[in-house]
Scaffold this motif. Structure first.
Motif, PDB file in Angstrom:
ATOM      1  N   TRP A  61       0.808  -1.227   0.000  1.00  0.00           N
ATOM      2  CA  TRP A  61       0.000   0.000   0.000  1.00  0.00           C
ATOM      3  C   TRP A  61       0.843   1.279   0.000  1.00  0.00           C
ATOM      4  O   TRP A  61       0.291   2.375   0.018  1.00  0.00           O
ATOM      5  N   ASP A  62       2.152   1.168   0.026  1.00  0.00           N
ATOM      6  CA  ASP A  62       3.000   2.338   0.297  1.00  0.00           C
ATOM      7  C   ASP A  62       2.809   3.478  -0.700  1.00  0.00           C
ATOM      8  O   ASP A  62       2.716   4.648  -0.308  1.00  0.00           O
ATOM      9  N   THR A  63       2.738   3.169  -1.979  1.00  0.00           N
ATOM     10  CA  THR A  63       2.583   4.237  -2.974  1.00  0.00           C
ATOM     11  C   THR A  63       1.256   4.966  -2.791  1.00  0.00           C
ATOM     12  O   THR A  63       1.207   6.208  -2.797  1.00  0.00           O
ATOM     13  N   ALA A  64       0.184   4.219  -2.594  1.00  0.00           N
ATOM     14  CA  ALA A  64      -1.126   4.844  -2.400  1.00  0.00           C
ATOM     15  C   ALA A  64      -1.140   5.727  -1.156  1.00  0.00           C
ATOM     16  O   ALA A  64      -1.714   6.824  -1.164  1.00  0.00           O
ATOM     17  N   LEU A  65      -0.492   5.271  -0.094  1.00  0.00           N
ATOM     18  CA  LEU A  65      -0.456   6.060   1.139  1.00  0.00           C
ATOM     19  C   LEU A  65       0.327   7.354   0.943  1.00  0.00           C
ATOM     20  O   LEU A  65      -0.022   8.397   1.521  1.00  0.00           O
ATOM     21  N   GLU A  66       1.363   7.297   0.130  1.00  0.00           N
ATOM     22  CA  GLU A  66       2.148   8.506  -0.144  1.00  0.00           C
ATOM     23  C   GLU A  66       1.383   9.494  -1.020  1.00  0.00           C
ATOM     24  O   GLU A  66       1.603  10.702  -0.947  1.00  0.00           O
ATOM     25  N   GLN A  67       0.464   8.985  -1.829  1.00  0.00           N
ATOM     26  CA  GLN A  67      -0.246   9.837  -2.779  1.00  0.00           C
ATOM     27  C   GLN A  67      -1.302  10.713  -2.135  1.00  0.00           C
ATOM     28  O   GLN A  67      -1.563  11.826  -2.602  1.00  0.00           O
TER      29      GLN A  67
END
Length: 348
Positions: free
Chosen positions: A236-242
């Motif tokens: 989920w890391d990319t989505a959380l950063e977005q």
């Protein structure tokens, strides 16, 4: 990896929990129909020692009546007071056009396809169903563009009056094939239902998670992404950063079946981003990844519930019934068993 002793302890725990069902009254007299809900409000409370135990209404997919009213009765009969609501009961209540595809058959084939179990004939049937659904989805998109929120507000009141809150909403409205109008509709409807977040399968598309997160910010709801065996600690890391409005709908059972070795660590590390978590008992790849009766698999259900209790994590633990229902039982009875198992864990 579990030792023989730990597996025996968990199976002993399961036997004790199941034995409680016969002597534990989770509900008073059964009621059916909206008028009954208004005149009799059961004193439900599946929030145990600070941990909200809920259920996704997908768990009742095998039950004969899939209306919003019948679904509410299944929830009440299970002894649960908070839910992740699938789209169909809510939308049917609001007058959605009838689906030409048999829902239970499609879900069954979809699940088997995910596990690469379909033969050629079943694959052909599944593809045919998908084609019909694509046409039907266009009809639904047009309906969503004009439907009033009044019926969804009324549904929320019906559920709330019966003692049940809706914390998450999962319509088929947030995919890459859905229009922006449908996505906005889904988030607006979640608010009308009282949900703090919507849930969907992670699209594996960074541009789409960016778009959903930005749209969620405007509606002040969260988008919680679900995963199956593609889940990893960094999934989920990319989505959380977005976006601050992108979040997790972690599935602990699928996480274990994917071969991840530290399921409790992902909960500790991501707890502030988890809006709800599905719990089921699955086995590790070494044990064939089975979806099994709670307490007989490799998913640390007891341990994660105690972790939530001891650390005062606020997100709900959502029962998702996916193991085969034993002969002579039904989904309501099996969800009751899962609830009793979870309650025993939180009270010990």
């Amino acid at each position: 990896m579990k030792t023989k002793k730990s597996i025996q302890q968990r199976r002993s725990f399961l036997k004790k929990s199941t034995a409680l069902i016969a002597g534990t009254t989770l509900l008073g007299p059964s009621v059916f129909g909206a008028s009954g809900f208004m005149s009799f409000t059961p004193q439900l409370n599946s929030k145990i020692n600070g941990v909200q135990l809920g259920v996704i209404t997908y768990s009742f997919r095998s039950m004969p009546d899939q209306s919003a009213e019948a679904t509410l009765q299944y929830i009440l009969d299970s002894g649960i007071n908070a839910v992740e609501l699938m789209g169909d009961p809510a939308e049917q209540y609001a007058g959605k056009p009838e689906n030409p595809v048999d829902r239970r058959s499609f879900y069954g084939l979809m699940r088997r396809k995910r596990n690469s179990e379909l033969n050629d004939e079943e694959e052909k049937t599944f593809m045919g169903m998908q084609a019909k659904l694509e046409e039907y989805n266009k009809t639904v998109a047009n309906w969503r563009a004009t439907v009033s929120m009044n019926k969804f507000i009324a549904l929320r009141k019906m559920y709330n009056d019966a003692g049940v809150s809706i914390y998450a909403f999962k319509p088929n409205a947030f995919g890459k094939d859905n229009t922006d109008e449908e996505i906005n509709w889904g988030m607006k409807t979640a608010k009308a239902l009282g949900a703090s977040h919507v849930t969907l399968e992670h699209p594996s598309d960074d541009a789409h998670t960016l778009k959903l997160g930005q749209m969620a910010e405007k509606h002040d709801v969260f988008v919680a992404y679900h995963g199956h065996e593609q889940q990893t600690p960094t999934f989920w890391d990319t989505a959380l950063e977005q976006s601050s409005h992108n979040a997790l709908n972690l599935d602990l059972g699928h996480f274990v079946a994917a071969g991840n070795e530290a399921p409790l660590e992902v909960v500790r590390e991501k707890h502030s981003h988890i809006k709800s978590m599905h719990i089921k008992d699955r086995q590790t790849p070494e044990h064939d990844k089975g979806n099994v009766l709670w307490g007989t698999g490799d998913t640390p259900i007891v341990e994660v519930l105690k972790l939530m209790r001891d650390n005062k994590y606020a997100f709900p633990a959502t029962i998702e019934l996916e193991y085969d229902i034993p002969e002579g039982s039904d989904a309501v009875q099996e969800v009751k068993k899962c609830l009793t198992y979870a309650k025993k864990a939180l009270e010990s």
